[in-house]
Design an enzyme around this catalytic site. Sequence first.
Site, PDB file in Angstrom:
ATOM      1  N   LYS A  71     -23.176 -53.519 -30.394  1.00  0.00           N
ATOM      2  CA  LYS A  71     -23.061 -52.998 -31.759  1.00  0.00           C
ATOM      3  C   LYS A  71     -22.666 -54.168 -32.650  1.00  0.00           C
ATOM      4  O   LYS A  71     -22.372 -55.250 -32.153  1.00  0.00           O
ATOM      5  CB  LYS A  71     -22.009 -51.898 -31.837  1.00  0.00           C
ATOM      6  N   ARG A  72     -22.660 -53.964 -33.966  1.00  0.00           N
ATOM      7  CA  ARG A  72     -22.191 -55.030 -34.832  1.00  0.00           C
ATOM      8  C   ARG A  72     -20.760 -55.415 -34.495  1.00  0.00           C
ATOM      9  O   ARG A  72     -19.975 -54.586 -34.048  1.00  0.00           O
ATOM     10  CB  ARG A  72     -22.275 -54.578 -36.295  1.00  0.00           C
TER      11      ARG A  72
ATOM     12  N   LYS B 192     -14.319 -51.866 -34.561  1.00  0.00           N
ATOM     13  CA  LYS B 192     -15.060 -51.476 -33.356  1.00  0.00           C
ATOM     14  C   LYS B 192     -14.386 -52.003 -32.089  1.00  0.00           C
ATOM     15  O   LYS B 192     -14.710 -51.583 -30.986  1.00  0.00           O
ATOM     16  CB  LYS B 192     -16.503 -51.962 -33.451  1.00  0.00           C
TER      17      LYS B 192
ATOM     18  N   HIS C 243     -21.448 -42.889 -45.266  1.00  0.00           N
ATOM     19  CA  HIS C 243     -21.459 -43.432 -43.903  1.00  0.00           C
ATOM     20  C   HIS C 243     -20.168 -44.142 -43.523  1.00  0.00           C
ATOM     21  O   HIS C 243     -20.120 -44.740 -42.455  1.00  0.00           O
ATOM     22  CB  HIS C 243     -22.606 -44.425 -43.729  1.00  0.00           C
TER      23      HIS C 243
ATOM     24  N   THR D  85     -24.259 -44.269 -33.384  1.00  0.00           N
ATOM     25  CA  THR D  85     -25.500 -43.712 -32.878  1.00  0.00           C
ATOM     26  C   THR D  85     -25.864 -44.377 -31.550  1.00  0.00           C
ATOM     27  O   THR D  85     -26.574 -43.788 -30.730  1.00  0.00           O
ATOM     28  CB  THR D  85     -26.658 -43.911 -33.879  1.00  0.00           C
TER      29      THR D  85
ATOM     30  N   LYS E 168     -27.564 -43.079 -27.768  1.00  0.00           N
ATOM     31  CA  LYS E 168     -28.652 -43.732 -27.026  1.00  0.00           C
ATOM     32  C   LYS E 168     -28.224 -43.975 -25.576  1.00  0.00           C
ATOM     33  O   LYS E 168     -29.011 -43.801 -24.635  1.00  0.00           O
ATOM     34  CB  LYS E 168     -29.044 -45.048 -27.716  1.00  0.00           C
TER      35      LYS E 168
HETATM   36  C1  26Q Z   1     -22.489 -53.021 -49.203  1.00  0.00           C
HETATM   37  C2  26Q Z   1     -22.355 -53.812 -50.347  1.00  0.00           C
HETATM   38  C3  26Q Z   1     -22.769 -55.108 -50.359  1.00  0.00           C
HETATM   39  C4  26Q Z   1     -23.361 -55.648 -49.233  1.00  0.00           C
HETATM   40  C5  26Q Z   1     -23.504 -54.874 -48.096  1.00  0.00           C
HETATM   41  C6  26Q Z   1     -23.062 -53.561 -48.071  1.00  0.00           C
HETATM   42  C7  26Q Z   1     -23.213 -52.743 -46.857  1.00  0.00           C
HETATM   43  C8  26Q Z   1     -24.297 -52.923 -46.004  1.00  0.00           C
HETATM   44  C9  26Q Z   1     -24.436 -52.167 -44.870  1.00  0.00           C
HETATM   45  C10 26Q Z   1     -22.296 -51.762 -46.530  1.00  0.00           C
HETATM   46  C11 26Q Z   1     -22.448 -50.991 -45.388  1.00  0.00           C
HETATM   47  C12 26Q Z   1     -23.534 -51.192 -44.540  1.00  0.00           C
HETATM   48  C13 26Q Z   1     -23.758 -50.428 -43.321  1.00  0.00           C
HETATM   49  C14 26Q Z   1     -23.019 -49.426 -42.912  1.00  0.00           C
HETATM   50  C15 26Q Z   1     -23.305 -48.740 -41.654  1.00  0.00           C
HETATM   51  O1  26Q Z   1     -24.184 -49.137 -40.898  1.00  0.00           O
HETATM   52  N1  26Q Z   1     -22.575 -47.664 -41.345  1.00  0.00           N
HETATM   53  C16 26Q Z   1     -22.795 -46.945 -40.105  1.00  0.00           C
HETATM   54  O2  26Q Z   1     -23.696 -45.887 -40.382  1.00  0.00           O
HETATM   55  C17 26Q Z   1     -24.084 -45.236 -39.183  1.00  0.00           C
HETATM   56  C18 26Q Z   1     -25.141 -44.218 -39.513  1.00  0.00           C
HETATM   57  O3  26Q Z   1     -24.571 -43.141 -40.185  1.00  0.00           O
HETATM   58  C19 26Q Z   1     -22.877 -44.623 -38.496  1.00  0.00           C
HETATM   59  O4  26Q Z   1     -23.290 -44.098 -37.264  1.00  0.00           O
HETATM   60  C20 26Q Z   1     -21.789 -45.670 -38.270  1.00  0.00           C
HETATM   61  O5  26Q Z   1     -20.627 -45.055 -37.772  1.00  0.00           O
HETATM   62  C21 26Q Z   1     -21.485 -46.394 -39.566  1.00  0.00           C
HETATM   63  O6  26Q Z   1     -20.582 -47.455 -39.329  1.00  0.00           O
END
Ligand code: 26Q
Length: 822
Positions: A543-544, A549, A355, A651, A655
């Site tokens: 978004k976050r 971003k 991702h 995503t 929406k």
């Molecule tokens: C990793 C290690 C330790 C703590 C937290 C994490 C962690 C947590 C969440 C790393 C990444 C995430 C989330 C990533 C994420 O949401 N990525 C998004 O995924 C979407 C679905 O595929 C995409 O549409 C987005 O582009 C992408 O940013």
Amino acid sequence: MREISKEEFKKSIIENVKNQYRRTIDEATPQQIFQAVSYAIKDVIIDDWIATQKQFDETGAKKVYYLSMEFLMGRALGNNIINLGAKKAVKEALEELGFDLNAIEDQEPDPALGNGGLGRLAACFLDSLATLGYPAYGCGIRYHYGMFKQKIQDGYQVEVPDEWLKNGYPFELRRPEYATEVKFGGYVKTEWDGERNHFVQEGYQSVLAVPYDMPIVGYGNNVVNTLRIWDAQPIDTFSLSAFDKGDYQKAVEQENLAKNLVEVLYPNDNHYAGKELRLKQQYFFISASLQVALKKFKETNDDIHKLPEKIVFQMNDTHPTVAVAELMRLLLDQEGLNWDEAWGITTKCCAYTNHTIMAEALEKWPIELFSRLLPRVYQIVEEINRRFLIEVQNKYPNNYEKVKKMAIIFDGQVKMAHLAIVAGYSVNGVAKLHTEILKNQELKDFYEMMPEKFNNKTNGITQRRFLLHGNPLLADWITEQIGDEWITDLPHLAKLKVYVDDPKFQQEFMNIKYQNKLRLAKYIKEHNGIDVDPRSIFDVQVKRLHEYKRQLLNILHVMYLYNQLKDNPNMDMVPRTFIFGAKAAAGYQIAKKTIKLINSVADVINNDKSINGKLKVVFIEDYRVSNAELIFAAADVSEQISTASKEASGTGNMKFMLNGALTLGTMDGANVEIVEEVGKENAFIFGLSADEVINYENNGGYNPEEIFNTDQDIRRVLMQLINGYYSPQDPELFRDIYNSLLNTKNSAKADTYFILKDFRSYAEAQRRVEAAYRDENWWARAAMLNTASAGKFSSDRTIEEYVRDIWHLEKIHVDDDDVKAL
Ligand code: 26Q
């Protein structure tokens, strides 16, 4: 679909209120009504749930286990009612009892067991899997506190714990009969039995994993799948092994371990924090999920070699990748297979979705930590690595560079992405551009060695939540025009295309948008105390909060527009409302400062009478799934302005499109495919391309000084960050943001997200937005075309592609008779 009768439902609600709260309907609080309605709905679901699971057993169908640290489900009640086909009956039943369904739905806490895109994608996938009738389990963690609630105080984000379980959550079912033990730490003892070695973990600490199941209701098909989330309990001290009996210290430690393990979701999005507890969480839910999956398999199958015919584990990013080694461990140590047999099975059961390409998001665990926490699992990872490196050396003799770049264990670290790629039979990206970048840049070496594993699965969203539930006015209107097939087959929306030039339809469509803007304006008034003009352009970025971003680009542009208005108060301008919503990871300082900047700019602009309300800035507190539904429905402009190459897919962009907003964006992630579907002329595209960005990056960045020195408008905006224009009490407040763009000491490290580089192009695209909005017919047509062209972006399509190329599942059917026969 079975009929749900209004009268029976009324009775059921009344009974539930009586039995649970010893109250009559008139005495019950709204929260109690919500609980009672939910239990009444759960009663209906239960029969379908049992019938579905019976079908699984009888058909012996292959199942996908979607392994994910995050499931950002959002509220269940409204969606369950819709998917059961019970909306009319429930709404009327409640009305006759004197309640409004919307108000009751608002009583439900948002189950927010996820951060953002990745967690919400998992939730959309579960909805689609059930609706399409594919056997699936979601496997995750029952965090006691989900994503924090965001309060804005004095313009700053304050994190408040999310107590989603405070009143009890009616849609979960505790399943103690599936509880299982998970072991941490200790050491591995090797015992030779004359034929082979046995590996026994000793001196460990353990916890009891207890599953809670949530029903995932398919739309109109009686299918109910399961989201299984694991809670942790201390192991009964009495059951400590003889060796450990009477070890008080150990009992206390195990109790603390169980308590901490599932306490809280890490609120980082796209950022890796190498925390020990995080690795414990990962192993905890993976070990429990795999143990139970194998046990269930063995109940109806006697040949473990057939596992890949019945089970596939899909790993949602690298977070669950320890599954690879845990499956090996179970096959070797518990099932007694040899390495080649176990590896043959594992590599046919595991698949991996990537991702992100953001370097800071890649999981790398220090060997010291990994081996101390998971001693046996680490041995297995070492052996996987040893064998893999032999293959690398066979293919690329004497090429140490390759070993260095591809090793699973290197430089004191375990690289989870490498483990996932080596053991997975499928590696997929989440949008076309993203997958190309994986193949040609980030994972080039792996792609060259095993090209057959790589594939693309462009993300999608469920229209059942983000149109049918979130935008009922538009949903009903669409159904009136083209029938309701779009609910389970989104490409049907293309039938709307014949109406886009008809002024009557244009007007109806825009009138619905207006009603939705009124609904959001009311929400903003209630929550922010700000009046917004529903006739203004609603320009939205939700978004976050992350530097890539580029919320900063957006707010700098607002500052620039405001300067123009101040210079020329009579400037002819279409009124604009800039709407933001974003949570920043609790430790991400520059992101938090950006929230403060947005709120400071909002304060100045919203209180300046001289601009006649032409410009408003709103920061919506606590952006989450439930208010997202209102926001998407009301948006005119969808801001998708990430630095090209950084957003894997996005995503939210889908929406917005589905709800008739026009994309203002870079050629990044799925924006590329959105434009492909709707036409470049019906979106506003700007900025550097991914190739251009990557080129700059490979050549040491670019020099933002030049822009600062030559572009007066930009310089003026930047100076306002450090001269107290928006922070008179503390002129230095935004110095760190200024420095991130223009650190004079090391210009290569400045503006790494190309904000100044893209500024002019963005401002120009914003001018095109304004000009386009003035032409009402053009805008209405383009908005309708966006909705009509959104068919590709259903998660139903995405799931069908996963099934066709990776999972190879068969649909099951649950007839009304199957349910009645129970
Ligand atoms: C990793 C290690 C330790 C703590 C937290 C994490 C962690 C947590 C969440 C790393 C990444 C995430 C989330 C990533 C994420 O949401 N990525 C998004 O995924 C979407 C679905 O595929 C995409 O549409 C987005 O582009 C992408 O940013």
